[in-house]
Structure formats: structure tokens, C-alpha cells
Scaffold this active site. Structure first.
Site, short mmCIF file in Angstrom:
data_model
loop_
_atom_site.label_atom_id
_atom_site.label_comp_id
_atom_site.label_asym_id
_atom_site.label_seq_id
_atom_site.Cartn_x
_atom_site.Cartn_y
_atom_site.Cartn_z
N GLN A 1 13.02 35.24 -2.00
CA GLN A 1 12.34 36.53 -1.82
C GLN A 1 12.10 37.16 -3.20
O GLN A 1 13.05 37.62 -3.83
CB GLN A 1 13.24 37.44 -0.97
CG GLN A 1 12.71 38.83 -0.72
CD GLN A 1 13.78 39.75 -0.13
OE1 GLN A 1 14.96 39.38 -0.07
NE2 GLN A 1 13.39 40.93 0.28
N GLY A 2 10.85 37.19 -3.63
CA GLY A 2 10.51 37.72 -4.95
C GLY A 2 10.03 39.16 -4.85
O GLY A 2 8.82 39.43 -4.96
N SER B 1 12.41 42.21 -6.09
CA SER B 1 12.99 43.03 -7.18
C SER B 1 12.50 42.57 -8.55
O SER B 1 12.25 41.38 -8.78
CB SER B 1 14.51 42.93 -7.17
OG SER B 1 15.02 43.29 -5.93
N SER C 1 17.48 35.40 -5.20
CA SER C 1 18.53 34.48 -4.72
C SER C 1 17.92 33.13 -4.37
O SER C 1 16.90 33.06 -3.67
CB SER C 1 19.21 35.04 -3.47
OG SER C 1 19.72 36.32 -3.72
N GLU D 1 15.96 42.84 7.22
CA GLU D 1 17.06 42.41 6.36
C GLU D 1 18.30 43.28 6.58
O GLU D 1 19.42 42.82 6.61
CB GLU D 1 16.60 42.50 4.90
CG GLU D 1 17.58 41.92 3.89
CD GLU D 1 17.04 41.96 2.46
OE1 GLU D 1 16.11 42.74 2.19
OE2 GLU D 1 17.57 41.21 1.63
N GLU E 1 23.59 54.06 -1.80
CA GLU E 1 22.96 55.37 -2.04
C GLU E 1 21.58 55.43 -1.38
O GLU E 1 21.20 56.45 -0.81
CB GLU E 1 22.82 55.64 -3.56
CG GLU E 1 24.13 55.88 -4.28
CD GLU E 1 24.94 54.61 -4.50
OE1 GLU E 1 24.36 53.50 -4.45
OE2 GLU E 1 26.16 54.71 -4.71
C1 LIG Z 1 23.73 39.37 -4.48
C2 LIG Z 1 22.33 39.94 -4.63
C3 LIG Z 1 21.26 39.21 -4.13
C4 LIG Z 1 19.96 39.72 -4.30
N1 LIG Z 1 18.92 38.94 -3.85
C5 LIG Z 1 17.67 39.38 -4.03
C6 LIG Z 1 16.56 38.55 -3.64
O1 LIG Z 1 16.74 37.41 -3.16
N2 LIG Z 1 15.31 39.01 -3.85
C7 LIG Z 1 15.08 40.25 -4.39
O2 LIG Z 1 13.92 40.61 -4.50
N3 LIG Z 1 16.10 41.05 -4.78
C8 LIG Z 1 17.39 40.64 -4.63
N4 LIG Z 1 18.43 41.43 -5.04
C9 LIG Z 1 18.15 42.69 -5.73
C10 LIG Z 1 18.51 43.93 -4.95
O3 LIG Z 1 17.60 44.18 -3.93
C11 LIG Z 1 18.57 45.09 -5.97
O4 LIG Z 1 19.66 44.82 -6.86
C12 LIG Z 1 18.79 46.42 -5.31
O5 LIG Z 1 17.67 46.81 -4.57
C13 LIG Z 1 19.12 47.52 -6.35
O6 LIG Z 1 18.17 47.54 -7.36
P1 LIG Z 1 18.60 47.50 -8.90
O7 LIG Z 1 19.56 46.38 -9.09
O8 LIG Z 1 17.35 47.50 -9.71
O9 LIG Z 1 19.41 48.84 -9.16
P2 LIG Z 1 18.78 50.30 -9.39
O10 LIG Z 1 17.71 50.53 -8.41
O11 LIG Z 1 18.47 50.45 -10.83
O12 LIG Z 1 20.03 51.22 -9.03
C14 LIG Z 1 21.12 51.45 -9.93
C15 LIG Z 1 22.04 52.47 -9.30
O13 LIG Z 1 21.33 53.72 -9.13
C16 LIG Z 1 21.37 54.13 -7.77
N5 LIG Z 1 20.10 54.75 -7.38
C17 LIG Z 1 18.86 54.27 -7.61
N6 LIG Z 1 17.92 55.11 -7.09
C18 LIG Z 1 18.61 56.13 -6.50
C19 LIG Z 1 18.20 57.28 -5.78
N7 LIG Z 1 16.92 57.57 -5.54
N8 LIG Z 1 19.17 58.12 -5.31
C20 LIG Z 1 20.50 57.86 -5.53
N9 LIG Z 1 20.93 56.77 -6.22
C21 LIG Z 1 20.00 55.91 -6.69
C22 LIG Z 1 21.60 52.87 -6.97
O14 LIG Z 1 22.20 53.13 -5.72
C23 LIG Z 1 22.52 52.07 -7.90
O15 LIG Z 1 23.84 52.50 -7.73
C24 LIG Z 1 19.75 40.97 -4.92
C25 LIG Z 1 20.82 41.70 -5.40
C26 LIG Z 1 22.11 41.21 -5.28
C27 LIG Z 1 23.26 41.99 -5.86
#
Ligand SMILES: Cc1cc2nc3c(=O)[nH]c(=O)nc-3n(C[C@H](O)[C@H](O)[C@H](O)COP(=O)(O)OP(=O)(O)OC[C@H]3O[C@@H](n4cnc5c(N)ncnc54)[C@H](O)[C@@H]3O)c2cc1C
Length: 390
Positions: free
Chosen positions: A126-127, A129, A161, A244, A373
Site C-alpha cells: 500500500q503506497g 504514506s 509494508s 483497514e 490521536e
Molecule cells: C508498522 C507500520 C506499518 C505501516 N505500513 C504502511 C503501509 O503499508 N503503507 C502506507 O502507506 N503507510 C504505512 N504506514 C504509515 C502510517 O500510516 C503512518 O505512520 C501514520 O499514518 C502516521 O503518519 P506519520 O508517521 O507521518 O506521523 P505524523 O503524521 O507525522 O504524526 C506524528 C505524531 O503527530 C500526531 N499528529 C499528527 N497530526 C495530528 C493532529 N491533527 N492532531 C493531533 N495529533 C496529530 C500523530 O498522532 C503522531 O503522534 C505504516 C506505519 C507503521 C508504523
């Protein structure tokens, strides 16, 4: 203490028997193995699960499925959860890409993509993020430009992933500018061997190389691989996300139950660890209650879906509740196994290895599929209709 439902239903009973006969050796997650199962072994097991009727249960027969209902899906998933089965290699294919292709794909696309997901010929990733677009997915920058040769994709994805093991990517890209936000997003089924795709693995806290960064440099994607209309990307993507959060890995609550039972049974095998366990009786009783609530929630959700209701924002409730409860359990379990005596017997060593792995994996549970969050925000705004504090 018994974990298996007394009456699993006919379909559940079939699933239970099949798993007892086929989930053997290094496929079991409740034992320490000198040689862990290889990717090929895991894929072969998953393909066999499909042939036995344990995957693609609700998909139409025309696309390789079994043409049954969510009721049979739930019955089978209870048993899959209670058995110490490995996590699915192709869960993104079966649980995210598959349903979205069935919703927005053309008949040709359904016939082309869906059966290969179930036979494990095509593993999907899934592309969505990107660096700078995780919680705020509408900030994504990966571009798709329409040319006479097809779409040309440029950009970078992260946390993808299983990308290095996948044959297809469910890719979300934009046709306009970043400021367009939710508009102009388009969904593709991109073959991962297309020239210009560079996949780099990232080592996770558990020591796996499952995560990837994926770079797209002038990647030409055929028009035939576009899923839905160019402007339908956001509505399709939010649908993927609510699936999901709410209904994928339906076995999760029963897997959770089997983990708790494994820990308790192992601790009872030795008077010293039984004494440790008793010190956590109250915490574990709370975990047991949470598991029962989660199971009830899944069963209610299945009834609602069978009655034709859409998941929508309520998908955030099980995601939030399961990830928080499971993370809490994993912390308690890790604390208990850390106190096991050094001369512990094999049942305790097996439980210790499993609980440690669960603890490490659980750290990500409140992040993927939308952070805690973000779920709280969705529940506050879209379910409770609360206004932002001034
Ligand atoms: C094990 C794992 C597997 C994954 N697999 C995939 C995958 O296959 N494909 C894919 O596309 N993605 C995947 N992801 C990515 C995942 O969807 C993102 O990590 C997730 O959506 C959070 O985005 P970020 O890491 O950019 O954190 P950010 O969005 O930068 O968030 C950082 C922190 O800020 C907080 N925050 C952000 N915005 C707000 C808000 N508006 N209000 C309050 N708090 C906020 C968040 O809760 C978090 O604590 C995976 C992640 C993990 C850990």
C-alpha cells in the site's frame, strides 16, 4: 480456561479442523523455532488456506472467491485468531486492495487482479504514506501526469509494508498541485517491476526488513492500471482506510485472546512463574474484559455490515480500542516474562519469545492505519460532532 467457542458454527468447525491438521512445524507462532518459516513457506500456507476456504470467503466465485457471507468470514477468522497462525503475507492484497478493486475496478481489472491475490501469485503493498504525508494524507506530493504513453509517476513513499516482496502496489498519487489537497488524487495498481521503481528496505525494531521506502522516477503506468476515475482517489482511499481500521484482520481479538491464554497456561507450568502471574491478576482481568468487549464489537460490526450499513468513521472505534488495549497487554506480558527464572522450561521459553515479539510489534499498533490521536480526532468531530475548543 477454554478459548475456542463451544459452538464455532459449521464453517468455523471446518476451519478449526483444517488449521489443526495444517498449521504445523515452523508455521506455529507459539513455539521457538531454530529455522523460522521462509517467505515461500508462508506464501504456500496462505495459498493453501485459500484453497481450503479460509481466504477470499466473501469474494465472488467469478474472481476466485468462495461466494459466502461475512458470517462465514467471521467464523473462520475466530478460528484463525485462536490458532497460533502467522500473520498474513498478503493481507494488504486480500483486505485492502481486493475490496477496493471490487468497489471501483472495471470487470477486466477484477478478473485480472483478484484471483492472483488469493493464489498468492501477486502480493500487494500500500503506497499511501510519504515523508510529510502520514496523518495528513491529503498533503501527499507524489505526482501522476497523463501523457500519450500513459501516466508518468514521480515521488517517494515511505513505511510501505512488504514492498520489496510485492508484485503490485496500491498507489495513491496526485494529478494537480499539493494545495489541491483531497482533489485530483488518483489510485493505481502499479506492477512493482516497472522500470524506475527503486525499493529500499528499512530495518524495524523487531529486526525485520519488512518496511520500505519506495522511489518512483518517471515510472510509466498504463491507463489500464488506473483504479476508478482520476478524481475518485480520495473517496477510494478513505474507503480503504475505514476498511483497514474496522474490518481487516478480523481475527485480531481472538488472536489477542490466544496470546493471553498462552501466557497464563505457560505461567501455570511452574510454581515460581505462577506466583509472578498472581501479582498481575487484576491487570490481566482487565485485559480479559477488554478482549470480550472487542470480540462483541467485531460481532456487532459484522451484523451491521450484513444489514447493509457502511463502516464510515465508526471504523475508528475498533482501531483505537484494539490498539490501545493490545499495547497495554503487551507491556504487562513483557514485564511478566522478564521476571521468568533463568532455568525456565520450554513452555516458558516459548511464551517468553512470543510475548517479547508481541511487545516489540505492539509499539507500532497505535501508529499504523492512523494514529491514536487521529482516531480520537475523527471520533470527536465525525461521530460525537464536537466543536473545536476556542
Ligand atoms: C508498522 C507500520 C506499518 C505501516 N505500513 C504502511 C503501509 O503499508 N503503507 C502506507 O502507506 N503507510 C504505512 N504506514 C504509515 C502510517 O500510516 C503512518 O505512520 C501514520 O499514518 C502516521 O503518519 P506519520 O508517521 O507521518 O506521523 P505524523 O503524521 O507525522 O504524526 C506524528 C505524531 O503527530 C500526531 N499528529 C499528527 N497530526 C495530528 C493532529 N491533527 N492532531 C493531533 N495529533 C496529530 C500523530 O498522532 C503522531 O503522534 C505504516 C506505519 C507503521 C508504523
Amino acid at each position: 480456561m477454554t478459548t475456542a467457542p463451544k459452538d464455532p458454527g459449521a464453517y468455523g468447525a471446518m476451519a478449526r479442523t483444517w488449521l489443526q491438521q495444517n498449521l504445523t512445524g515452523n508455521l506455529r507462532t507459539d513455539r521457538v523455532h531454530e529455522t523460522p518459516a521462509t517467505l515461500d513457506e508462508l506464501k504456500a500456507f496462505e495459498a493453501a488456506m485459500h484453497r481450503a476456504g479460509l481466504a477470499g470467503i466473501t469474494w465472488p466465485k467469478a474472481y476466485g472467491g468462495h461466494g459466502l457471507t461475512l458470517r462465514e468470514h467471521l467464523e473462520a477468522n475466530r478460528e484463525i485468531g485462536l490458532a497460533p497462525a502467522p500473520n498474513a503475507v498478503n493481507s494488504i492484497g486480500k483486505e485492502l486492495a481486493g475490496p477496493i478493486i471490487q468497489a471501483v475496478g472495471t470487470e477486466e481489472q477484477k478478473l485480472e487482479y483478484l484471483p492472483k491475490i488469493l493464489t498468492m501469485e501477486n502480493v500487494w503493498c500500500q503506497g499511501f504514506s510519504e515523508p510529510g504525508a502520514g496523518s495528513d494524507l491529503a498533503a501527499l506530493r507524489t505526482r501522476a501526469d497523463r501523457t500519450s504513453d500513459g501516466w508518468v509517476v514521480n515521488g517517494q513513499k515511505i513505511w510501505t509494508s512488504g514492498a520489496s516482496k510485492s508484485q503490485r502496489c496500491l498507489l495513491l498519487a496526485r494529478t494537480g498541485v499539493k494545495e489541491d489537497r483531497h482533489k485530483g488524487l488518483v489510485l493505481f495498481a502499479v506492477p512493482m517491476d516497472t522500470p524506475g521503481i527503486d525499493t529500499r528496505e528499512i530495518r524495524s525494531i523487531e529486526g525485520h526488513r519488512h518496511f520500505c521506502e519506495v522511489f518512483f522516477n518517471d515510472v510509466v503506468v498504463d491507463e489500464a492500471n488506473m483504479l476508478g476515475a482520476p478524481d475518485e482517489g480520495w473517496s477510494a482511499a478513505t474507503r480503504v482506510l475505514s476498511i483497514e481500521r474496522a474490518s481487516n484482520r478480523m481475527y485480531r481479538s481472538w488472536r489477542f485472546e490466544s496470546e493471553l491464554d498462552h501466557l497464563i497456561t505457560a505461567c501455570r507450568s511452574d510454581a515460581r512463574t505462577y506466583a509472578i502471574l498472581q501479582g498481575y491478576a487484576r491487570d490481566l482481568a482487565e485485559v480479559r474484559i477488554e478482549i470480550e468487549l472487542l470480540k462483541g464489537h467485531v460481532e456487532t460490526l459484522v451484523e451491521a455490515l450484513l444489514a447493509g450499513e457502511e463502516i464510515g468513521p465508526s471504523g475508528s472505534l475498533p482501531k483505537l480500542y484494539w490498539s490501545e488495549a493490545h499495547q497495554k497487554f503487551a507491556r504487562i506480558a513483557a514485564e511478566i516474562v522478564a521476571r521468568f527464572p533463568t532455568d525456565a522450561g520450554q513452555p516458558l521459553l516459548d511464551a517468553k519469545a512470543r510475548m517479547e515479539a508481541i511487545y516489540l510489534a505492539s509499539r507500532a499498533e497505535t501508529i499504523y492505519a492512523g494514529t491514536t490521536e487521529i482516531q480520537l480526532d475523527i471520533i470527536a468531530k465525525r461521530i460525537l460532532n464536537l466543536k473545536k475548543a476556542a
